[in-house]
Structure formats: C-alpha cells, structure tokens
Write a protein that holds these residues in place. Structure first.
Motif, PDB file in Angstrom:
ATOM      1  N   PRO A 108       0.519  -1.554   0.471  1.00 57.20           N
ATOM      2  CA  PRO A 108       0.041  -0.041  -0.191  1.00 57.20           C
ATOM      3  C   PRO A 108       0.927   1.147   0.037  1.00 57.20           C
ATOM      4  O   PRO A 108       0.657   2.135  -0.236  1.00 57.20           O
ATOM      5  CB  PRO A 108      -0.445   0.124   1.235  1.00 57.20           C
ATOM      6  N   SER A 109       2.821   0.956   0.125  1.00 58.24           N
ATOM      7  CA  SER A 109       2.911   2.151   0.583  1.00 58.24           C
ATOM      8  C   SER A 109       3.529   3.237  -0.451  1.00 58.24           C
ATOM      9  O   SER A 109       3.320   4.502  -0.601  1.00 58.24           O
ATOM     10  CB  SER A 109       4.573   2.004   1.070  1.00 58.24           C
ATOM     11  N   ILE A 110       3.318   2.243  -2.034  1.00 57.62           N
ATOM     12  CA  ILE A 110       3.723   2.180  -3.388  1.00 57.62           C
ATOM     13  C   ILE A 110       2.344   2.436  -4.214  1.00 57.62           C
ATOM     14  O   ILE A 110       2.156   2.728  -4.891  1.00 57.62           O
ATOM     15  CB  ILE A 110       4.528   1.268  -4.344  1.00 57.62           C
ATOM     16  N   THR A 111       0.867   2.698  -3.596  1.00 57.99           N
ATOM     17  CA  THR A 111      -0.272   3.071  -4.564  1.00 57.99           C
ATOM     18  C   THR A 111      -0.978   3.808  -3.144  1.00 57.99           C
ATOM     19  O   THR A 111      -2.808   3.331  -3.357  1.00 57.99           O
ATOM     20  CB  THR A 111      -0.261   1.220  -4.368  1.00 57.99           C
ATOM     21  N   ALA A 112      -0.399   4.569  -2.723  1.00 59.31           N
ATOM     22  CA  ALA A 112      -1.162   5.880  -1.959  1.00 59.31           C
ATOM     23  C   ALA A 112      -2.209   4.923  -0.747  1.00 59.31           C
ATOM     24  O   ALA A 112      -3.483   5.491  -1.220  1.00 59.31           O
ATOM     25  CB  ALA A 112      -2.107   6.261  -3.569  1.00 59.31           C
ATOM     26  N   GLY A 180      16.607   6.796  -6.160  1.00 61.47           N
ATOM     27  CA  GLY A 180      17.305   5.773  -5.774  1.00 61.47           C
ATOM     28  C   GLY A 180      17.709   4.860  -4.538  1.00 61.47           C
ATOM     29  O   GLY A 180      19.031   4.594  -4.554  1.00 61.47           O
ATOM     30  N   GLU A 181      16.918   4.480  -4.029  1.00 63.52           N
ATOM     31  CA  GLU A 181      16.645   3.695  -3.157  1.00 63.52           C
ATOM     32  C   GLU A 181      15.794   2.399  -3.395  1.00 63.52           C
ATOM     33  O   GLU A 181      15.266   2.423  -4.390  1.00 63.52           O
ATOM     34  CB  GLU A 181      16.552   3.727  -1.682  1.00 63.52           C
ATOM     35  N   LYS A 182      15.997   1.147  -2.964  1.00 61.54           N
ATOM     36  CA  LYS A 182      15.393   0.383  -3.147  1.00 61.54           C
ATOM     37  C   LYS A 182      14.848   0.205  -1.735  1.00 61.54           C
ATOM     38  O   LYS A 182      14.769   0.509  -0.763  1.00 61.54           O
ATOM     39  CB  LYS A 182      16.741  -1.310  -3.116  1.00 61.54           C
ATOM     40  N   VAL A 183      13.042  -0.546  -2.508  1.00 61.52           N
ATOM     41  CA  VAL A 183      12.054  -0.062  -1.689  1.00 61.52           C
ATOM     42  C   VAL A 183      10.866  -1.110  -1.752  1.00 61.52           C
ATOM     43  O   VAL A 183      10.906  -1.865  -3.311  1.00 61.52           O
ATOM     44  CB  VAL A 183      11.100   1.677  -2.194  1.00 61.52           C
ATOM     45  N   PHE A 184      10.886  -2.180  -0.986  1.00 61.61           N
ATOM     46  CA  PHE A 184      10.094  -2.782  -0.384  1.00 61.61           C
ATOM     47  C   PHE A 184       8.691  -2.752  -1.695  1.00 61.61           C
ATOM     48  O   PHE A 184       7.737  -1.700  -1.218  1.00 61.61           O
ATOM     49  CB  PHE A 184      10.322  -3.543   0.823  1.00 61.61           C
ATOM     50  N   ALA A 185       8.354  -3.291  -2.841  1.00 64.53           N
ATOM     51  CA  ALA A 185       7.342  -2.899  -3.558  1.00 64.53           C
ATOM     52  C   ALA A 185       5.913  -4.102  -2.913  1.00 64.53           C
ATOM     53  O   ALA A 185       4.792  -3.524  -3.362  1.00 64.53           O
ATOM     54  CB  ALA A 185       7.075  -2.635  -5.090  1.00 64.53           C
ATOM     55  N   GLY A 186       6.016  -4.713  -2.758  1.00 71.56           N
ATOM     56  CA  GLY A 186       5.366  -5.653  -3.013  1.00 71.56           C
ATOM     57  C   GLY A 186       5.568  -7.404  -2.991  1.00 71.56           C
ATOM     58  O   GLY A 186       6.590  -7.706  -2.756  1.00 71.56           O
ATOM     59  N   VAL A 187       4.951  -8.518  -3.154  1.00 67.56           N
ATOM     60  CA  VAL A 187       4.502  -9.470  -2.998  1.00 67.56           C
ATOM     61  C   VAL A 187       4.166 -10.693  -4.416  1.00 67.56           C
ATOM     62  O   VAL A 187       2.874  -9.976  -4.666  1.00 67.56           O
ATOM     63  CB  VAL A 187       4.632 -10.586  -1.571  1.00 67.56           C
ATOM     64  N   VAL A 188       5.201 -11.463  -4.719  1.00 64.20           N
ATOM     65  CA  VAL A 188       4.651 -12.309  -5.791  1.00 64.20           C
ATOM     66  C   VAL A 188       4.213 -14.108  -5.308  1.00 64.20           C
ATOM     67  O   VAL A 188       5.317 -14.099  -4.201  1.00 64.20           O
ATOM     68  CB  VAL A 188       5.636 -12.109  -7.528  1.00 64.20           C
ATOM     69  N   THR A 189       2.776 -14.165  -5.510  1.00 64.40           N
ATOM     70  CA  THR A 189       2.942 -15.807  -4.483  1.00 64.40           C
ATOM     71  C   THR A 189       2.425 -16.102  -6.068  1.00 64.40           C
ATOM     72  O   THR A 189       2.203 -16.538  -7.122  1.00 64.40           O
ATOM     73  CB  THR A 189       1.894 -15.516  -3.858  1.00 64.40           C
ATOM     74  N   ALA A 190       2.863 -17.800  -5.642  1.00 59.29           N
ATOM     75  CA  ALA A 190       2.510 -18.954  -6.062  1.00 59.29           C
ATOM     76  C   ALA A 190       1.850 -19.899  -5.445  1.00 59.29           C
ATOM     77  O   ALA A 190       2.710 -20.130  -4.724  1.00 59.29           O
ATOM     78  CB  ALA A 190       3.413 -19.682  -7.134  1.00 59.29           C
ATOM     79  N   ASP A 191       0.779 -20.042  -5.777  1.00 58.09           N
ATOM     80  CA  ASP A 191      -0.389 -21.469  -5.157  1.00 58.09           C
ATOM     81  C   ASP A 191      -0.327 -22.439  -5.145  1.00 58.09           C
ATOM     82  O   ASP A 191      -0.144 -23.114  -6.283  1.00 58.09           O
ATOM     83  CB  ASP A 191      -1.831 -20.742  -4.518  1.00 58.09           C
TER      84      ASP A 191
END
Length: 649
Positions: A108-112, A180-191
């Motif tokens: 959510p930090s990168i999707t407002a 310029g910084e590496k920021v956590f953007a989310g998670v990709v999952t495989a169920d």
C-alpha cells in the motif's frame, strides 16, 4: 518286568522326541527371527527409497514453481498494476498446471494506501480473476517474506477471499527503485492446492493398508488419507490424545528435518506398524510412510505356520519310527532278561533267545551264553569244593575229638589221692593243634606231669603231638628220671623226622611221699612256683633243647621240694603271646602279676582265671596260637631225700 521294559522304551522315545523337538524349535526360531529381520530391513530400505523418490518428485515440481515465481517477481517488479501485468499472471497460471493461483500484491505504500492485488486462479470452468480486497498485509504469506527479505513457503491455510481452498503459498518479495533507493514494493505469490498434493500421494500404493502422509514444519497434517486430520490435527495432538510417546518422539524427529524409521502403533486403526520418514528441504515439510507389520510379515507368518505343521507331522512320523526301533531293541532284551532271571533263580539250563542280528544285542546274547556256561562250570567246581571242605572239616572234627580224647579231661583224675590237686585246659587255635599235656603214675608214689608245644599248627602238629605223647608215656614206664625219658624220646623223634618238626616239652616227676619234684626242660616255658606268701617264681632252667632238633643231646635235671599248698603252673607260649587289637602281647609280666594276686586259688580257679584274663585281653582279636594251662597243687607234707635250692635261691 514289563514295567522296566516299558520304562526303557519310554525313556528312549522321550529322549529322541525331546532332542528332535528342541532342535526343530531352535532352528525354527532362528530362521523365523533371522528372516523377519531380513524382511524388516528390506522393507525399511525400500520404504526409505520410496520416501526419497516421492520427496524428490514433489520437490522437483515445487522447485520449478519457485523458479516461475521468482522470474515472475523479477519481471513484475518494474510493472505497475495494468493490463500487461494482469496478462502476464494469467499466462503463467494458464501454462503451469501445478500453480493453482498467482497474484501480485502491491504494498500500500506505493499505491497511495490502497490494496492492489490482482489474483488469477483455477476454477471448475477454467481461469478466474478477482482482486484481493481484504487486508493481505497481515497475512503470513505477505508479511513473513517482507520481514525476512527472502522467498518463503507459507504454512498450509484455507484461503478465504482468494482461491477458497486449502493451499500453501510460495511468496517472493520484490523491490523498486524510488529516488535511488531500493524500496519494498510487494509480493508475488504462487499457490499450490493441497488437493493436487493429495492426488499425487494417493497415486502411490503401499500394500493394502499402508499409506503416505505429509506434515508441515509445525507438525500439522498437510496430506493424509483421513481427510479429517488435514489442517485440523497435528502429529503432536494425535500423540497427546493417544498418550503415545513413540509417536511424539517420531514427530519431533520429523519436524527437526531428520530422516529415519521407527516402530509405532498406527493411530488410525491401532495396528503395529513401522514408519519411515524423510524431510522436504525446500518447504520444510516431512513425509511419512506407514507400513503395517501384519501385512508386510503376512507371508512370513504363513510360511511359519506351514513349517510348524510340517514339523508336527515330522515329529509324529519320528514317533512312529522311534517306537518301531525301540521295540526292535527292547524285545530281544526282554527275552534275555527273562532268561537271566531264570538263571539267577538257579535254572542254569534256561534257554537263551535266538538273535539273528549281528549288532550289540547279539554280542550281549553271546556274552550271556558264555556267562551261563561259566556259571555251570563254576557252580559244579564250587559244589565239589564245598563237598571236599565238608569232608575235611568232618575229618578235622574227628581228629579234634581224637586229640582231645587222648588228653586227660576228667577232673579230679585220681580222687582217691589226697596228696595233690590238679587241673588243666587246652584251647586250640584251629580244629586241631600241637599243644598237649598229660599226667600219669608209673607206680603208686611217682606222679608224672608233662606239657608240650609242637612247632606249627593243624593236622601235622597234632600228629607229631600224638607221636610225642605216646613215646613219652611209653618211655616213662620203668624210667627213673625225666632227663633220661627226654633223652630217649629225643633220639626217636630226631631219627625219623623228614619234615624237621620239633616240640618243646617240660617233664616233671613228683614223689607224692616227700614232695620232691624232679624235672627236665626241653626248650619249654618254665613253670611258675606259686608258694603262699611269696611272689610267683619261674623254675630254674635246665637249658635243654627242643626235642627233634638234635638227636644226641643229654637233658639235665633239677629238683624242687614242694611244701604243703605249693603249686606249679605250667603253660604254653599261646598264653604269654596272646595279642590284643593294638598288637600288644599278654606277656610274662602280665601273667606273673595275675598269679601274684591269686597264688592261693585252687587249680580249677587258677586255670579258669588265666584263660578268662587272656580272653578279656584279646577281645575280638582272633586266637593265633593254642593256649594250654595246667596247675598242680601239692597237699602233702613233703620231706626231700635230697633238697635242691628253690628258684632264685
């Protein structure tokens, strides 16, 4: 007798059957447990191989799924949520049948501040799409890889608001460059659907009742034939409910990632079973294979039952054979026994059974036949010997009667003569002996006494004694002195003496008017003078040789004047040489002491006292020599024509 026969056969049969039964049981038990261990090792080894193959098969799929998820994360990390990302997820799910669903969950930090997670998953009618509208940022599949900063497999869970099924999720965190910084953007999952995993395991057959199950990192059942356990129970909750320590220990080893095996009681049906387990290195799970013992060892049990039946049959056959062999052995033995019993009862002509075999029993029958023949011969000789012995004993008895008959044995011998009193006793060591005594008158005033002892014993000695006595009595007729009589008798005995026998003789002549006692001694024990008030004294020696040793020998004489109540005790060496149990001799000293205390007794009492003392001294010791004792007590008032010195004077 039948009792003994049955006893031998019974013992023979029992010994054979017991030995064979013990041997058979030992071989059976060793074979059973050895085979059981071999089968157990083979089953556990095969089960371990199956577990490893199953784990590799599943992990190969999971590994491919991980690669797909990681590649997707790398590509989707630079894409925003748009049609291109949606299409990419759909194509991945569509082309990878093992993947149940897949999403790109943006932080959510990168999707407002909004939750953006497009989710493609499989349904009964094909692929379906929806947005995950719940707060997924608190779900384990999202927060754990975010915090750990690396891909993670989640614990199995029921996905509500997503795939709506039991699943486990492989989550890969992705990052973007912001200023310029590496920021956590989310998670990709495989169920991965657990239904798919259960279908894989159910395709593997473990005998009739064996099965495979999988537990998660905390022990929760992910897959199990009993669907009620899946996601509802763990291996520890089952162990606690059953109070099964073995199952609890195996569960600990499984969640620690160990591989191995053990014994347990199957919690689904209570059967004794073995379990082989192996870990999943990628997901951290553990696979277990349950193998029921009764099913795996069923063939061995059937084989064992068959061996037992064959063994019992073999023992029955052996019993029949043993009975037949036992009868073939005991039957001739019984016949021999009956014959031997008749022989033992005296029937030496009892027939022995005919045995046609050439074995030990035939040799035994031959030995019995030889024994029967030997017994007959021995008993015949024994009967002859006994008859001969009885004849000899009869002759000896007659000889004893004759010997004792020639000796004076009526006392008092001359009751009309008051000048003296005399008594004598001869007790031979055998039926007949060599001792003798005698007394007689040659005229009305001269009374002769003689005592002798022939060398040796038995019949020869008795015959020599009879000859000596006859010569003495014959030569004393008309003789004037004892020395002259001994001279003549000695020459006669020495002249015809091929056996070199000899005899000791004491010969005395009493003048009843005066008490003068003239004597000559041919090597005999000197008599004792018993004078009241004085110690017993042996008469002085005349130093004469035994008769029969030297033909030309002159015997000297000596004289003694007896006073009233003086007595003379004559004896042979059987008195002083009597032996007791310790080997001691009665001795002259013991005789002299006995006489010293009883010097005034009558001849009858003195002789009886001496014989009684000797018997008491010897006890149970057999008599070794003839015993002869004679006592004469002078009653008249003697006055010597020519006095001689008293003994010791």
């Amino acid at each position: 007798m039948k009792k003994y026969d049955r006893s031998i056969q019974f013992k023979f049969i029992i010994a054979i059957l017991f030995s064979c039964g013990l041997l058979f049981t030992g071989i059976f038990l060793v074979n059973y447990f050895y085979s059981r261990n071999i089968i157990k090792d083979l089953i556990q080894r095969d089960a371990a191989h199956l577990a490893l193959a199953t784990v590799k098969r599943i992990e190969l799929i999971l590994y491919g799924l991980e690669k797909v998820a990681m590649n997707a994360a790398a590509e989707l990390a630079e894409k925003t949520v748009d049609e291109e990302a949606h299409e990419m997820i759909r194509r991945i799910v569509d082309h990878n049948g093992e993947i149940y669903g897949m999403t790109l969950a943006n932080d959510p930090s990168i999707t407002a501040g909004t939750f953006s997670a497009p989710y493609w998953y499989r349904g009964e009618q094909g692929l379906h799409f929806r947005y995950l509208t719940y707060d997924y940022t608190v779900s384990d599949w999202y927060i754990i890889p975010k915090e750990m900063g690396k891909p993670q497999w989640s614990e199995p869970y029921f996905d509500v608001g997503g795939g709506e099924c039991l699943m486990t999720t492989y989550s890969v965190p992705f990052y973007r460059q912001v200023k310029g910084e590496k920021v956590f953007a989310g998670v990709v999952t495989a169920d991965v659907s657990l239904t798919w995993l259960r279908e894989i395991l159910s395709s593997i057959t473990i005998g009739k009742t064996g099965y495979i199950f999988i537990i998660s990192r905390n022990g929760t059942f992910i897959s199990h034939p009993d669907e009620r356990l899946i996601m509802n129970e763990s291996i520890f909750s089952v162990a606690e409910a059953r109070n099964d320590a073995a199952l609890r220990d195996i569960g600990k080893r499984m969640i620690r990632g160990e591989k191995g095996n053990g014994a347990l009681q199957d919690w689904t049906n209570g059967a004794d079973s073995w379990i082989v387990f192996h870990p999943f290195p990628l997901a951290g799970w553990s696979l277990g294979i349950v193998l029921p013992k009764s099913e795996l060892l069923g063939d061995l049990s059937k084989l064992s039952h068959m061996v037992v039946v064959l063994g019992v049959g073999g023992m029955l056959l052996l019993l029949v054979v043993t009975v037949l062999i036992g009868r073939s052995i005991t039957r001739p033995l019984l016949g021999l026994t009956r014959s031997v019993e008749r022989i033992a009862e005296g029937d030496l002509d009892a027939p022995l059974p005919v045995i046609s075999s050439r074995d030990e029993i035939a040799r035994l029958a031959t030995s019995f036949a030889h024994m029967q023949k030997s017994l007959k011969h021995y008993i015949k000789e024994l009967a002859q010997t006994i008859s001969e012995k009885e004849r000899i004993e009869s002759e000896l008895t007659i000889a004893r009667e004759i010997q004792m008959g020639i000796l004076p044995k009526v006392f008092p011998p001359f009751p009309e003569r008051k000048e003296f009193d005399i008594y004598a006793r001869l007790q031979p060591a055998r039926e007949v002996g060599g001792d003798f005594y005698d007394f007689f008158f040659t005229d009305k005033d001269h009374f002769w006494v003689v005592i002798g002892d022939v060398s040796g014993k038995g019949v020869p000695a008795s015959l020599f004694m009879a000859v000596t006595r006859t010569l003495l009595k014959a030569k004393a007729e008309g003789a004037s002195s004892p020395g002259a009589v001994l001279d003549v008798v000695n020459r006669d005995l020495s002249a015809d003496n091929p056996s070199l026998m000899f005899v000791t003789i004491f010969l005395g002549m009493l003048d009843c008017r005066t008490g003068l006692f003239t004597y000559a001694n041919g090597g005999h024990n000197p008599p004792y003078l018993l004078r009241p008030g004085e110690d017993p004294q042996p008469l002085l020696s005349t130093k004469g040789l035994a008769l029969g040793v030297q033909g030309r020998f002159q015997y000297r004489e000596n004289t003694l004047t007896l006073k009233a109540d003086d007595a003379l005790l004559f004896y042979t060496d059987g008195v002083t040489e009597a032996v007791n149990a310790p080997g001691e001799l009665f001795s002259s000293h013991r005789l002299q002491c006995l006489l010293a205390k009883n010097e005034t007794r009558s001849p009858l009492e003195t002789v009886g006292l001496v014989v009684k003392e000797i018997e008491a001294f010897a006890g149970e010791t057999p008599q070794a020599d003839d015993i002869t004792v004679m006592v004469i007590r002078f009653r008249g008032q003697g006055t010597a024509m020519m006095d001689a010195p008293a003994p010791g004077e």
